[in-house]
Design an enzyme around this catalytic site. Structure first.
Site, PDB file in Angstrom:
ATOM      1  N   ASP A  88       0.586  -4.508   6.949  1.00  0.00           N
ATOM      2  CA  ASP A  88      -0.087  -3.661   7.946  1.00  0.00           C
ATOM      3  C   ASP A  88      -1.509  -4.103   8.302  1.00  0.00           C
ATOM      4  O   ASP A  88      -2.182  -3.420   9.075  1.00  0.00           O
ATOM      5  CB  ASP A  88      -0.069  -2.194   7.501  1.00  0.00           C
ATOM      6  CG  ASP A  88       1.272  -1.536   7.770  1.00  0.00           C
ATOM      7  OD1 ASP A  88       2.189  -2.238   8.239  1.00  0.00           O
ATOM      8  OD2 ASP A  88       1.412  -0.329   7.516  1.00  0.00           O
ATOM      9  N   HIS A 127       0.888  -1.166   0.000  1.00  0.00           N
ATOM     10  CA  HIS A 127       0.000   0.000   0.000  1.00  0.00           C
ATOM     11  C   HIS A 127       0.925   1.214   0.000  1.00  0.00           C
ATOM     12  O   HIS A 127       2.142   1.052   0.067  1.00  0.00           O
ATOM     13  CB  HIS A 127      -0.968  -0.007   1.190  1.00  0.00           C
ATOM     14  CG  HIS A 127      -0.334   0.046   2.550  1.00  0.00           C
ATOM     15  ND1 HIS A 127       0.593  -0.877   2.985  1.00  0.00           N
ATOM     16  CD2 HIS A 127      -0.491   0.928   3.595  1.00  0.00           C
ATOM     17  CE1 HIS A 127       0.955  -0.592   4.226  1.00  0.00           C
ATOM     18  NE2 HIS A 127       0.330   0.510   4.616  1.00  0.00           N
ATOM     19  N   HIS A 171      -6.969  -1.794   6.472  1.00  0.00           N
ATOM     20  CA  HIS A 171      -5.943  -0.825   6.876  1.00  0.00           C
ATOM     21  C   HIS A 171      -5.792   0.231   5.778  1.00  0.00           C
ATOM     22  O   HIS A 171      -5.800   1.439   6.053  1.00  0.00           O
ATOM     23  CB  HIS A 171      -4.632  -1.555   7.131  1.00  0.00           C
ATOM     24  CG  HIS A 171      -3.476  -0.635   7.352  1.00  0.00           C
ATOM     25  ND1 HIS A 171      -3.302   0.077   8.509  1.00  0.00           N
ATOM     26  CD2 HIS A 171      -2.440  -0.298   6.547  1.00  0.00           C
ATOM     27  CE1 HIS A 171      -2.210   0.811   8.403  1.00  0.00           C
ATOM     28  NE2 HIS A 171      -1.661   0.614   7.224  1.00  0.00           N
ATOM     29  N   ASP A 212       5.515   4.857   5.031  1.00  0.00           N
ATOM     30  CA  ASP A 212       6.543   3.945   5.552  1.00  0.00           C
ATOM     31  C   ASP A 212       6.674   2.674   4.710  1.00  0.00           C
ATOM     32  O   ASP A 212       7.391   1.748   5.096  1.00  0.00           O
ATOM     33  CB  ASP A 212       6.265   3.595   7.021  1.00  0.00           C
ATOM     34  CG  ASP A 212       4.867   3.047   7.264  1.00  0.00           C
ATOM     35  OD1 ASP A 212       3.906   3.551   6.644  1.00  0.00           O
ATOM     36  OD2 ASP A 212       4.731   2.095   8.071  1.00  0.00           O
ATOM     37  N   HIS A 213       6.006   2.657   3.551  1.00  0.00           N
ATOM     38  CA  HIS A 213       6.089   1.498   2.649  1.00  0.00           C
ATOM     39  C   HIS A 213       6.504   1.879   1.228  1.00  0.00           C
ATOM     40  O   HIS A 213       6.741   0.982   0.411  1.00  0.00           O
ATOM     41  CB  HIS A 213       4.748   0.751   2.629  1.00  0.00           C
ATOM     42  CG  HIS A 213       4.414   0.173   3.967  1.00  0.00           C
ATOM     43  ND1 HIS A 213       4.626  -1.149   4.288  1.00  0.00           N
ATOM     44  CD2 HIS A 213       3.946   0.770   5.099  1.00  0.00           C
ATOM     45  CE1 HIS A 213       4.278  -1.358   5.557  1.00  0.00           C
ATOM     46  NE2 HIS A 213       3.877  -0.205   6.074  1.00  0.00           N
ATOM     47  N   HIS A 248       1.157   3.952   2.147  1.00  0.00           N
ATOM     48  CA  HIS A 248       1.526   4.739   3.326  1.00  0.00           C
ATOM     49  C   HIS A 248       3.022   5.027   3.263  1.00  0.00           C
ATOM     50  O   HIS A 248       3.803   4.236   2.727  1.00  0.00           O
ATOM     51  CB  HIS A 248       1.161   3.996   4.610  1.00  0.00           C
ATOM     52  CG  HIS A 248      -0.324   3.970   4.872  1.00  0.00           C
ATOM     53  ND1 HIS A 248      -0.919   3.095   5.739  1.00  0.00           N
ATOM     54  CD2 HIS A 248      -1.323   4.748   4.356  1.00  0.00           C
ATOM     55  CE1 HIS A 248      -2.230   3.329   5.774  1.00  0.00           C
ATOM     56  NE2 HIS A 248      -2.492   4.324   4.937  1.00  0.00           N
ATOM     57  N   HIS A 304       5.313  -4.372  12.054  1.00  0.00           N
ATOM     58  CA  HIS A 304       5.793  -3.309  12.945  1.00  0.00           C
ATOM     59  C   HIS A 304       5.847  -3.789  14.394  1.00  0.00           C
ATOM     60  O   HIS A 304       5.279  -3.157  15.292  1.00  0.00           O
ATOM     61  CB  HIS A 304       4.885  -2.081  12.829  1.00  0.00           C
ATOM     62  CG  HIS A 304       4.860  -1.442  11.469  1.00  0.00           C
ATOM     63  ND1 HIS A 304       5.992  -1.125  10.754  1.00  0.00           N
ATOM     64  CD2 HIS A 304       3.817  -1.040  10.686  1.00  0.00           C
ATOM     65  CE1 HIS A 304       5.654  -0.558   9.596  1.00  0.00           C
ATOM     66  NE2 HIS A 304       4.346  -0.493   9.525  1.00  0.00           N
TER      67      HIS A 304
HETATM   68  C1  5PN Z   1       3.664   4.760  10.849  1.00  0.00           C
HETATM   69  C2  5PN Z   1       2.442   5.482  10.449  1.00  0.00           C
HETATM   70  N1  5PN Z   1       2.220   6.681  10.939  1.00  0.00           N
HETATM   71  C3  5PN Z   1       1.138   7.394  10.580  1.00  0.00           C
HETATM   72  C4  5PN Z   1       0.265   6.853   9.701  1.00  0.00           C
HETATM   73  C5  5PN Z   1      -0.942   7.364   9.160  1.00  0.00           C
HETATM   74  O1  5PN Z   1      -1.458   8.458   9.360  1.00  0.00           O
HETATM   75  O2  5PN Z   1      -1.495   6.445   8.340  1.00  0.00           O
HETATM   76  C6  5PN Z   1      -0.639   5.288   8.297  1.00  0.00           C
HETATM   77  C7  5PN Z   1       0.445   5.628   9.196  1.00  0.00           C
HETATM   78  C8  5PN Z   1       1.563   4.908   9.557  1.00  0.00           C
HETATM   79  O3  5PN Z   1       1.777   3.681   9.051  1.00  0.00           O
HETATM   80 ZN    ZN Z   2       0.110   1.341   6.563  1.00  0.00          ZN
HETATM   81 ZN    ZN Z   3       3.257   0.472   7.960  1.00  0.00          ZN
END
Ligand code: 5PN
Ligand code: ZN
Ligand code: ZN
Length: 268
Positions: free
Chosen positions: A207, A96, A185, A100-101, A98, A252
């Protein structure tokens, strides 16, 4: 045929409050959690699932998540530990979008890119409560343009070389490598099941379940588009792990991550 190998690329860590990790349950307080990407060496090619977060982006937009990332924990740095460069990766799949991906997608203009058919559109036009999650738009010229954030694009990132092939439902990416559709998610969230010749399968929840505790209690993170779908996705993962006798690995979960193989160690 060469055996499938899975490498985990350590991408550093972030902090969230316990009530974000465990929605409406907590307890509150800072939780530092890992971020990692999954490299699959397969007879059919090299597949990278997710690309971690970009340190500068997090410091600029979400500094409250207190990123810690060494040079070896960037995508180019983690690949270098394996003697690889971004150009050696043929296919990038995003579970997805987000931040962090997808933070390292910018290093893969040459690669074929795959995601759920609805995920790019969601990054282009997120729900108001998803704006922070979909804040790093450097993975897509289309999304950056749609959100007026073309300043995030690395020179050389174009609509053509940041295009995605959209998929839907469960898809076998390569023999024994299954993308498992787990929405909730994110609208187009994918988990990952990898089968091996010589060891039990691994089911990466990604996630749909941040931690072992999340899955055990069916308690998803507070970041989601459809919490009811999210619970159904967690039940789907539990049943799938049972059916395949798979080892579960969480996206995570710091306590579990410390026991995972990273760097030059691999699964397979
Ligand atoms: C790590 C993290 N921090 C904030 C958000 C967010 O607002 O949607 C996904 C998300 C995260 O994975
Ligand atoms: Zn996410
Ligand atoms: Zn994540």
């Amino acid at each position: 045929m060469a055996d499938t190998k899975v490498f985990l690329l350590d991408g550093g860590s972030l902090v969230l409050d316990g009530f974000h990790v465990y929605w409406n349950r907590g307890p509150g307080g800072e939780i530092r959690f890992p971020v990692y990407s999954i490299l699959i060496e397969h007879a059919e090619g090299r597949f990278l699932i997710d690309t971690g977060y970009d340190y500068d982006h997090v410091m600029k937009v979400l500094a409250f998540e207190k990123p810690i990332q060494t040079p070896e924990q960037t995508i180019p740095g983690a690949l270098k530990l394996l003697g690889l460069e971004p150009k050696d990766i043929g296919v990038v799949v995003n579970s997805h979008f987000h931040f962090d991906h997808c933070g390292g997608n910018k290093y893969f203009p040459h690669a074929k890119k795959i995601c759920h058919a609805k995920e790019v559109a969601q990054a282009c036009n997120p729900e108001p409560f998803e704006v922070l999650g979909y804040s790093d738009l450097s993975f897509s010229a289309e999304a950056a343009e749609a959100r007026g954030k073309t300043d995030q694009l690395l020179p050389g990132t174009t609509a053509a070389n940041s295009r995605f092939e959209g998929i839907d439902g469960d898809v076998e990416l390569a023999k024994g490598v299954h993308l498992i559709y787990t929405p909730g998610h994110a609208i187009g969230n994918y988990s990952l099941l990898v089968e091996f010749g010589g060891r039990k399968p691994i089911l990466f929840t990604i996630d749909a379940a941040y931690t072992e505790q999340s899955l055990k209690t069916l308690n998803q993170a507070s970041f989601h588009i459809d919490p009811v779908a999210g619970v159904a996705s967690m039940r789907k993962l539990k049943a799938l792990a049972e059916k395949h006798g798979a080892e579960l690995m969480y996206s995570h979960d710091m306590e579990n991550f410390k026991t995972y193989k990273t760097g030059i160690q691999f699964y397979g």
